[in-house]
Write an enzyme that holds these catalytic residues in place. Structure first.
Site, mmCIF file in Angstrom:
data_model
loop_
_atom_site.group_PDB
_atom_site.id
_atom_site.type_symbol
_atom_site.label_atom_id
_atom_site.label_comp_id
_atom_site.label_asym_id
_atom_site.label_seq_id
_atom_site.Cartn_x
_atom_site.Cartn_y
_atom_site.Cartn_z
ATOM 1 N N ARG A 1 0.822 -1.214 0.000
ATOM 2 C CA ARG A 1 0.000 0.000 0.000
ATOM 3 C C ARG A 1 0.858 1.267 0.000
ATOM 4 O O ARG A 1 0.489 2.262 -0.625
ATOM 5 C CB ARG A 1 -0.924 -0.014 1.227
ATOM 6 C CG ARG A 1 -1.939 1.118 1.247
ATOM 7 C CD ARG A 1 -2.976 0.880 2.328
ATOM 8 N NE ARG A 1 -4.035 1.871 2.308
ATOM 9 C CZ ARG A 1 -4.337 2.663 3.341
ATOM 10 N NH1 ARG A 1 -3.625 2.586 4.466
ATOM 11 N NH2 ARG A 1 -5.322 3.525 3.246
ATOM 12 N N HIS B 1 0.450 4.545 -2.368
ATOM 13 C CA HIS B 1 0.268 5.895 -1.830
ATOM 14 C C HIS B 1 1.433 6.817 -2.183
ATOM 15 O O HIS B 1 1.266 8.033 -2.220
ATOM 16 C CB HIS B 1 0.048 5.830 -0.320
ATOM 17 C CG HIS B 1 -1.329 5.362 0.038
ATOM 18 N ND1 HIS B 1 -1.917 5.609 1.247
ATOM 19 C CD2 HIS B 1 -2.242 4.679 -0.684
ATOM 20 C CE1 HIS B 1 -3.146 5.084 1.258
ATOM 21 N NE2 HIS B 1 -3.360 4.505 0.103
ATOM 22 N N ASP B 2 2.600 6.237 -2.441
ATOM 23 C CA ASP B 2 3.718 7.049 -2.930
ATOM 24 C C ASP B 2 3.456 7.482 -4.373
ATOM 25 O O ASP B 2 3.478 8.674 -4.693
ATOM 26 C CB ASP B 2 5.020 6.235 -2.836
ATOM 27 C CG ASP B 2 6.239 7.075 -3.182
ATOM 28 O OD1 ASP B 2 6.187 8.312 -3.027
ATOM 29 O OD2 ASP B 2 7.272 6.500 -3.597
ATOM 30 N N GLY C 1 3.816 11.233 -8.151
ATOM 31 C CA GLY C 1 4.693 10.219 -8.724
ATOM 32 C C GLY C 1 5.455 9.419 -7.675
ATOM 33 O O GLY C 1 5.445 9.735 -6.482
ATOM 34 N N ASP D 1 8.150 8.889 -5.842
ATOM 35 C CA ASP D 1 9.327 9.689 -5.504
ATOM 36 C C ASP D 1 9.666 9.631 -4.017
ATOM 37 O O ASP D 1 10.403 10.479 -3.514
ATOM 38 C CB ASP D 1 9.095 11.155 -5.915
ATOM 39 C CG ASP D 1 7.889 11.762 -5.193
ATOM 40 O OD1 ASP D 1 7.220 11.053 -4.409
ATOM 41 O OD2 ASP D 1 7.622 12.961 -5.402
ATOM 42 N N SER E 1 7.959 10.422 -1.578
ATOM 43 C CA SER E 1 7.428 11.553 -0.796
ATOM 44 C C SER E 1 6.603 11.078 0.401
ATOM 45 O O SER E 1 6.563 11.743 1.441
ATOM 46 C CB SER E 1 6.602 12.487 -1.682
ATOM 47 O OG SER E 1 5.551 11.779 -2.302
ATOM 48 N N ASN F 1 -3.797 8.386 5.011
ATOM 49 C CA ASN F 1 -2.599 7.840 5.670
ATOM 50 C C ASN F 1 -2.592 7.950 7.192
ATOM 51 O O ASN F 1 -1.952 7.128 7.866
ATOM 52 C CB ASN F 1 -1.341 8.539 5.134
ATOM 53 C CG ASN F 1 -1.013 8.137 3.703
ATOM 54 O OD1 ASN F 1 -1.393 7.054 3.256
ATOM 55 N ND2 ASN F 1 -0.321 9.010 2.988
ATOM 56 N N PRO G 1 -7.613 7.919 -3.671
ATOM 57 C CA PRO G 1 -9.054 7.628 -3.722
ATOM 58 C C PRO G 1 -9.589 7.260 -2.339
ATOM 59 O O PRO G 1 -8.861 6.744 -1.500
ATOM 60 C CB PRO G 1 -9.133 6.432 -4.674
ATOM 61 C CG PRO G 1 -7.789 5.783 -4.591
ATOM 62 C CD PRO G 1 -6.802 6.882 -4.325
ATOM 63 N N THR H 1 -8.657 -14.494 2.953
ATOM 64 C CA THR H 1 -7.284 -15.004 3.007
ATOM 65 C C THR H 1 -6.317 -13.828 2.924
ATOM 66 O O THR H 1 -5.572 -13.689 1.957
ATOM 67 C CB THR H 1 -7.018 -15.986 1.843
ATOM 68 O OG1 THR H 1 -7.313 -15.307 0.602
ATOM 69 C CG2 THR H 1 -7.879 -17.231 1.935
HETATM 70 C C1 HEM Z 1 -9.192 1.725 -5.838
HETATM 71 C C2 HEM Z 1 -9.125 2.583 -4.861
HETATM 72 C C3 HEM Z 1 -8.672 2.205 -3.470
HETATM 73 C C4 HEM Z 1 -9.272 2.592 -2.328
HETATM 74 C C5 HEM Z 1 -10.485 3.479 -2.201
HETATM 75 C C6 HEM Z 1 -8.529 1.987 -1.246
HETATM 76 C C7 HEM Z 1 -8.827 2.156 0.087
HETATM 77 C C8 HEM Z 1 -8.251 1.443 1.115
HETATM 78 C C9 HEM Z 1 -8.639 1.527 2.494
HETATM 79 C C10 HEM Z 1 -9.719 2.446 3.055
HETATM 80 C C11 HEM Z 1 -7.883 0.643 3.185
HETATM 81 C C12 HEM Z 1 -7.941 0.375 4.694
HETATM 82 C C13 HEM Z 1 -7.003 1.337 5.399
HETATM 83 C C14 HEM Z 1 -7.217 1.334 6.901
HETATM 84 O O1 HEM Z 1 -8.313 1.032 7.358
HETATM 85 O O2 HEM Z 1 -6.252 1.680 7.639
HETATM 86 C C15 HEM Z 1 -7.001 0.009 2.247
HETATM 87 C C16 HEM Z 1 -6.084 -0.948 2.576
HETATM 88 C C17 HEM Z 1 -5.178 -1.467 1.686
HETATM 89 N N1 HEM Z 1 -4.998 -1.079 0.382
HETATM 90 FE FE1 HEM Z 1 -6.274 0.046 -0.704
HETATM 91 N N2 HEM Z 1 -7.508 1.255 -1.757
HETATM 92 C C18 HEM Z 1 -7.549 1.363 -3.115
HETATM 93 C C19 HEM Z 1 -6.647 0.820 -4.007
HETATM 94 C C20 HEM Z 1 -5.500 0.159 -3.636
HETATM 95 C C21 HEM Z 1 -4.393 -0.134 -4.509
HETATM 96 C C22 HEM Z 1 -4.312 0.272 -5.967
HETATM 97 C C23 HEM Z 1 -3.467 -0.810 -3.763
HETATM 98 C C24 HEM Z 1 -2.119 -1.325 -4.145
HETATM 99 C C25 HEM Z 1 -1.581 -1.258 -5.350
HETATM 100 C C26 HEM Z 1 -4.014 -0.952 -2.432
HETATM 101 C C27 HEM Z 1 -3.435 -1.647 -1.411
HETATM 102 C C28 HEM Z 1 -3.977 -1.785 -0.151
HETATM 103 C C29 HEM Z 1 -3.487 -2.736 0.830
HETATM 104 C C30 HEM Z 1 -2.419 -3.784 0.604
HETATM 105 C C31 HEM Z 1 -4.233 -2.518 1.995
HETATM 106 C C32 HEM Z 1 -4.050 -3.201 3.350
HETATM 107 C C33 HEM Z 1 -2.998 -2.423 4.125
HETATM 108 C C34 HEM Z 1 -2.662 -2.956 5.510
HETATM 109 O O3 HEM Z 1 -3.226 -3.941 5.968
HETATM 110 O O4 HEM Z 1 -1.791 -2.324 6.147
HETATM 111 N N3 HEM Z 1 -5.227 -0.334 -2.383
HETATM 112 N N4 HEM Z 1 -7.228 0.514 1.005
#
Ligand code: HEM
Ligand SMILES: *[C@@H]1O[C@H](CO)[C@@H](O)[C@H](O)[C@H]1NC(C)=O
Ligand SMILES: *[C@@H]1O[C@H](CO)[C@@H](O)[C@H](O)[C@H]1NC(C)=O
Ligand SMILES: *[C@@H]1O[C@H](CO)[C@@H](O)[C@H](O)[C@H]1NC(C)=O
Ligand SMILES: *[C@@H]1O[C@H](CO)[C@@H](O)[C@H](O)[C@H]1NC(C)=O
Ligand SMILES: *[C@@H]1O[C@H](CO)[C@@H](O)[C@H](O)[C@H]1NC(C)=O
Ligand SMILES: *[C@@H]1O[C@H](CO)[C@@H](O)[C@H](O)[C@H]1NC(C)=O
Length: 322
Positions: free
Chosen positions: A63, A67-68, A73, A75, A77, A95, A165, A243
């Site tokens: 993640r 977010h970077d 870009g 980088d 940051s 974040n 997003p 999983t």
């Molecule tokens: C499509 C739009 C996306 C939205 C709205 C979104 C939103 C979120 C949210 C709200 C969480 C939970 C964060 C928390 O409760 O602390 C999350 C977790 C996560 N997101 Fe996304 N995400 C998106 C796309 C992505 C993308 C593109 C990736 C990676 C390329 C990604 C990787 C992850 C991962 C791996 C987690 C789990 C992180 C952890 O357990 O520490 N997400 N995301």
């Protein structure tokens, strides 16, 4: 997977990614081959150790790369602490109290500087490689990362708030957001498959389990009765799929059953044969198609606006500019 097969897939991905992304002409897969051949194996070693200690950290590192890259870009940051001159990205909406893995990045940085006997590997590259290693260790493809990014000398909380997003976004908001970063619908569906790993806090899906109609009622009820009550428990964690420590297709299988955890997850599948629906269906059934499309899309994401040449710097400490 047979190594010959992955060799061909990987070669194809390098070819495709360099053709598709002329902006990343300066990045190359062998960037550290001469300067520090030990860098990549060392990064993998530290990531391996961190995941053995806590499986979730692999998700967190993946993640961080997202977010970077989505904020000015790829980088590095996202790693910068606030200074007198700027408020960084760590306290942005997406974040704050949520992004994690910064200590692992620090550990990697010092390990790499030790084996390289100098400061040659950028923090932005470390994040990109740590994400790839996490995916590979947890069961995805060991895709090739293009390298040679340099590190930003500034960061912006506003930029993070405006570019990442949100989980309450609808499909068209998600697609516009990805398109604004040069990514398309297929990239959106494939990269959202990252939610095959990791956890989300109750506060990010409370609205969904109370108000959404595109949700399995039993699934919603059990979350309301358990981990995510109407009030309180904002920080309680729920796995993003069943999983959450394995990189697999189960995330997409859950979407078919209206068991996506986030509103944004379920937006990808509505059950009306849209283009997005059809991709979700395909990835739910075809693990290899998901692996390959994911690798292709994340390489593309990793090529978003890198700093190269004399731009930026190689940070000594990933948390602050030199
Ligand atoms: C499509 C739009 C996306 C939205 C709205 C979104 C939103 C979120 C949210 C709200 C969480 C939970 C964060 C928390 O409760 O602390 C999350 C977790 C996560 N997101 Fe996304 N995400 C998106 C796309 C992505 C993308 C593109 C990736 C990676 C390329 C990604 C990787 C992850 C991962 C791996 C987690 C789990 C992180 C952890 O357990 O520490 N997400 N995301
Ligand atoms: C191991 O994981 C725990 C969280 O489960 C974390 O607090 C700790 O810092 C980790 N230790 C190392 C050495 O990574
Ligand atoms: C803030 O910027 C000024 C001018 O560029 C610089 O001299 C100073 O060291 C910076 N402060 C910090 C904390 O980075
Ligand atoms: C970040 O979270 C901390 C702790 O919950 C909170 O005190 C702070 O106000 C938050 N920062 C922003 C900018 O929302
Ligand atoms: C998505 O959200 C935007 C912004 O709130 C809104 O203008 C648009 O009508 C919504 N689209 C759909 C299909 O619901
Ligand atoms: C349900 O939606 C309404 C209207 O958007 C909102 O005011 C309310 O806070 C939501 N309920 C929950 C539990 O999120
Ligand atoms: C599927 O449903 C969504 C919203 O319910 C709508 O925006 C979209 O146009 C529909 N797609 C098709 C192909 O019917």
């Amino acid at each position: 997977m047979a190594s010959v097969k992955s060799f061909f897939i990987v070669s194809l991905l390098i070819a495709v990614s360099s053709i598709l992304n002329p902006a990343s002409a300066h990045l190359s897969s062998d960037f550290y081959k001469k300067i520090c051949p030990k860098a990549l194996p060392e990064i993998k070693k530290v990531v391996q150790r961190a995941i053995r200690n806590e499986t979730r950290i692999g998700a967190s590192l993946l993640r961080l790369h997202f977010h970077d890259c989505f904020v000015n870009g790829c980088d590095g940051s996202v790693l910068l602490d606030d200074t007198a001159n700027f408020t960084g990205e760590k306290t942005s909406l997406a974040n704050n109290n949520s992004a994690r893995g910064f200590n692992v990045i620090d550990d990697i940085k010092s390990a790499v500087n030790r084996v390289c006997k100098g400061n040659v590997v950028s923090c932005a590259d470390i994040v990109a490689v740590a994400a790839r290693d996490s995916v590979a260790i947890l069961g995805g493809l060991d895709y090739p990362v293009l390298l040679g990014r340099r590190d930003a000398r500034t960061a912006s909380r506003d930029a993070a708030n405006n570019n990442l997003p949100a989980p309450f976004f609808n499909f068209s908001q998600l697609l516009s957001n990805f398109q604004a970063h040069g990514l398309n619908l297929k990239d959106l569906v494939a990269l959202s498959g990252s939610h095959t790993l990791g956890f989300a806090k109750c506060a990010t899906f409370r609205n969904r389990i109370n108000n959404d109609t595109n949700i399995d009622p039993k699934f919603a009820a059990s979350l309301r009765a358990g981990v995510c009550p109407a009030s309180g428990g904002d920080n309680n964690l729920q796995p993003l799929d069943a999983t959450s420590g394995r990189f697999d297709s189960v995330y997409y299988q859950a979407l078919l059953k209206k068991k996506g955890l986030l509103h944004s997850d379920q937006e990808l599948f509505k059950g009306n044969r849209s283009q997005s629906d059809r991709l979700v269906q395909r990835y739910s059934r075809n693990r290899l198609a998901f692996d390959i499309d994911f690798a292709h899309s994340i390489i593309k994401m990793g090529n978003i606006k890198p700093l190269t040449g004399n731009n930026g710097e190689i940070r000594l400490n990933c948390r602050k500019i030199n």
